[in-house]
Design a protein around this motif. Sequence first.
Motif, PDB file in Angstrom:
ATOM      1  N   ILE A 235      13.982  13.381  -0.591  1.00  0.00           N
ATOM      2  CA  ILE A 235      13.984  13.574   0.613  1.00  0.00           C
ATOM      3  C   ILE A 235      14.940  14.232   1.595  1.00  0.00           C
ATOM      4  N   VAL A 236      16.213  13.949   1.635  1.00  0.00           N
ATOM      5  CA  VAL A 236      17.428  14.168   2.593  1.00  0.00           C
ATOM      6  C   VAL A 236      18.102  15.136   2.044  1.00  0.00           C
ATOM      7  N   GLU A 237      18.123  15.087   1.070  1.00  0.00           N
ATOM      8  CA  GLU A 237      19.311  16.044  -0.041  1.00  0.00           C
ATOM      9  C   GLU A 237      19.122  17.136  -0.723  1.00  0.00           C
ATOM     10  N   CYS A 238      17.412  17.862  -0.679  1.00  0.00           N
ATOM     11  CA  CYS A 238      17.221  18.628  -1.671  1.00  0.00           C
ATOM     12  C   CYS A 238      17.774  19.747  -0.971  1.00  0.00           C
ATOM     13  N   LYS A 239      17.564  20.067  -0.006  1.00  0.00           N
ATOM     14  CA  LYS A 239      18.797  21.913   0.631  1.00  0.00           C
ATOM     15  C   LYS A 239      20.060  21.340  -0.053  1.00  0.00           C
ATOM     16  N   ASP A 240      20.925  20.888   0.036  1.00  0.00           N
ATOM     17  CA  ASP A 240      21.814  20.694  -0.031  1.00  0.00           C
ATOM     18  C   ASP A 240      22.354  20.953  -1.442  1.00  0.00           C
ATOM     19  N   ILE A 241      21.768  19.695  -2.675  1.00  0.00           N
ATOM     20  CA  ILE A 241      21.818  20.574  -3.791  1.00  0.00           C
ATOM     21  C   ILE A 241      21.416  22.307  -3.908  1.00  0.00           C
ATOM     22  N   ALA A 242      20.645  22.581  -3.086  1.00  0.00           N
ATOM     23  CA  ALA A 242      19.789  23.750  -4.154  1.00  0.00           C
ATOM     24  C   ALA A 242      21.124  25.240  -3.825  1.00  0.00           C
ATOM     25  N   SER A 243      21.777  24.355  -2.218  1.00  0.00           N
ATOM     26  CA  SER A 243      22.574  25.537  -2.218  1.00  0.00           C
ATOM     27  C   SER A 243      24.129  25.610  -2.605  1.00  0.00           C
ATOM     28  N   ILE A 244      24.234  24.769  -4.024  1.00  0.00           N
ATOM     29  CA  ILE A 244      25.192  24.015  -4.650  1.00  0.00           C
ATOM     30  C   ILE A 244      25.893  24.970  -5.339  1.00  0.00           C
ATOM     31  N   GLN A 245      27.148  26.134  -5.501  1.00  0.00           N
ATOM     32  CA  GLN A 245      27.594  26.915  -6.670  1.00  0.00           C
ATOM     33  C   GLN A 245      28.111  25.635  -7.273  1.00  0.00           C
ATOM     34  N   TRP A 246      27.502  26.145  -8.701  1.00  0.00           N
ATOM     35  CA  TRP A 246      27.591  25.301  -9.731  1.00  0.00           C
ATOM     36  C   TRP A 246      28.752  25.774 -10.153  1.00  0.00           C
ATOM     37  N   ASP A 247      29.342  25.309 -10.955  1.00  0.00           N
ATOM     38  CA  ASP A 247      31.065  25.548 -11.792  1.00  0.00           C
ATOM     39  C   ASP A 247      31.562  24.319 -12.793  1.00  0.00           C
ATOM     40  N   TRP A 248      32.307  24.866 -13.524  1.00  0.00           N
ATOM     41  CA  TRP A 248      33.029  23.398 -14.387  1.00  0.00           C
ATOM     42  C   TRP A 248      33.472  23.000 -13.411  1.00  0.00           C
ATOM     43  N   LYS A 249      34.476  23.135 -12.609  1.00  0.00           N
ATOM     44  CA  LYS A 249      35.020  22.261 -11.777  1.00  0.00           C
ATOM     45  C   LYS A 249      34.202  21.295 -10.633  1.00  0.00           C
ATOM     46  N   ILE A 250      33.490  21.777  -9.953  1.00  0.00           N
ATOM     47  CA  ILE A 250      32.143  20.710  -9.693  1.00  0.00           C
ATOM     48  C   ILE A 250      31.692  19.827 -10.934  1.00  0.00           C
ATOM     49  N   ALA A 251      31.530  19.975 -11.507  1.00  0.00           N
ATOM     50  CA  ALA A 251      30.382  19.618 -12.552  1.00  0.00           C
ATOM     51  C   ALA A 251      32.034  18.368 -12.949  1.00  0.00           C
ATOM     52  N   LEU A 252      32.782  18.689 -12.781  1.00  0.00           N
ATOM     53  CA  LEU A 252      33.436  18.020 -13.372  1.00  0.00           C
ATOM     54  C   LEU A 252      34.459  16.782 -12.610  1.00  0.00           C
ATOM     55  N   LEU A 253      34.088  17.484 -11.400  1.00  0.00           N
ATOM     56  CA  LEU A 253      34.088  16.419 -10.001  1.00  0.00           C
ATOM     57  C   LEU A 253      33.181  14.735  -9.817  1.00  0.00           C
ATOM     58  N   PHE A 254      32.191  15.707 -10.530  1.00  0.00           N
ATOM     59  CA  PHE A 254      30.957  15.326  -9.958  1.00  0.00           C
ATOM     60  C   PHE A 254      30.756  13.934 -11.000  1.00  0.00           C
TER      61      PHE A 254
END
Length: 363
Positions: A235-254
């Motif tokens: 409900i609240v984060e669909c747009k935010d998730i869709a706008s993420i530019q995924w790479d290995w650094k972001i994935a590692l932080l998650f």
Amino acid sequence: MGSTHHSRALLPEVGRNLVVPCLPSRSILKTVALGQMLSLCICGTAITSQYLAERYRVNTPMLQSFINYCLLLLFYTVMLAFRSGSDNLLHILKRKWWKYVLLGLADVEANYLIVRAYQYTTLTSVQLLDCFGIPVLMALSWFVLYARYRVIHLIAVAVCLLGVGTMVGADILAGREDNSGSDVLIGDILVLLGASLYAVSNVCEEYIVKKLSRQEFLGMVGLFGTIISGIQLSIVECKDIASIQWDWKIALLFVAFALCMFCLYSFMPLVIQVTSATSVNLGILTADLYSLFFGLFLFGYKFSGLYLLSFTVIMVGFVLYCSTPTRTAEPAESSVPPITSIGIDNLGLKLEENLQETPSAAL
């Protein structure tokens, strides 16, 4: 002859008074170490979240919580599914599913409200008002867990809160208070609600891990936390998730955030089993300070000697609180005579006292 008998009766008490002061120190040090381990886990979640927000413009607190709940589900809920008897997942759900729905809702919304409050109010307000959860927790422990506090516990809590005030003052002097907030009143209300829900969740956690089992608490929170956070996420984060530019650094932080949260959720029941929810919440007041210390190197924060003073004051209050066990009163409906007994706010102190009472009884 009567005086001789009276003197002999006093011998066990004298021996006990001579032995106690040197033994509890090890238990207190262990309690302090466990509390700081939890603080470091919280520090890890704060640092990874700040990296995601500042370096990569990723603000998805619900997604991050959802991943943690999924890990709890895969590990602890599955564990319950393979148990037999009254500890089986289906048996638990049949008897008290609605209670765990409420617990999961409180836990999910507590995490969400505190994070959301940063968008409306100031860092100072969040840090100060978040401490509102401690007196709420103590009040709930009084009525729900029948905890009875001594004057030294109230003094210790006051000392810890003084340390938090010192930390906030250091933030202001160091120039970290640079956000006036868009709507301070809404933000402050969100913090108070989040802190109160944390207190509810922590009291329930203490009751469950001491009366039932750690696995049941984590398994049920994992199950309903995943469902509730998943619905809210969509409900609240669909747009935010869709706008993420995924790479290995972001994935590692998650991944790093999820592991820190998973460790926090997994270890906190263990610490609560040997202390209490109140002492744990006092111990983790240092988490913000650990984040600040790491921020000196990672985010260029300015150092202030007040940070060290704040850390020292909080630790003194924490040790003071753990140095004396609380009392636990018997509930009114209990068939046990209403005699007040020593509680288990510091289980190490209680165990040592029992060990000393055993030889005394033999005498």
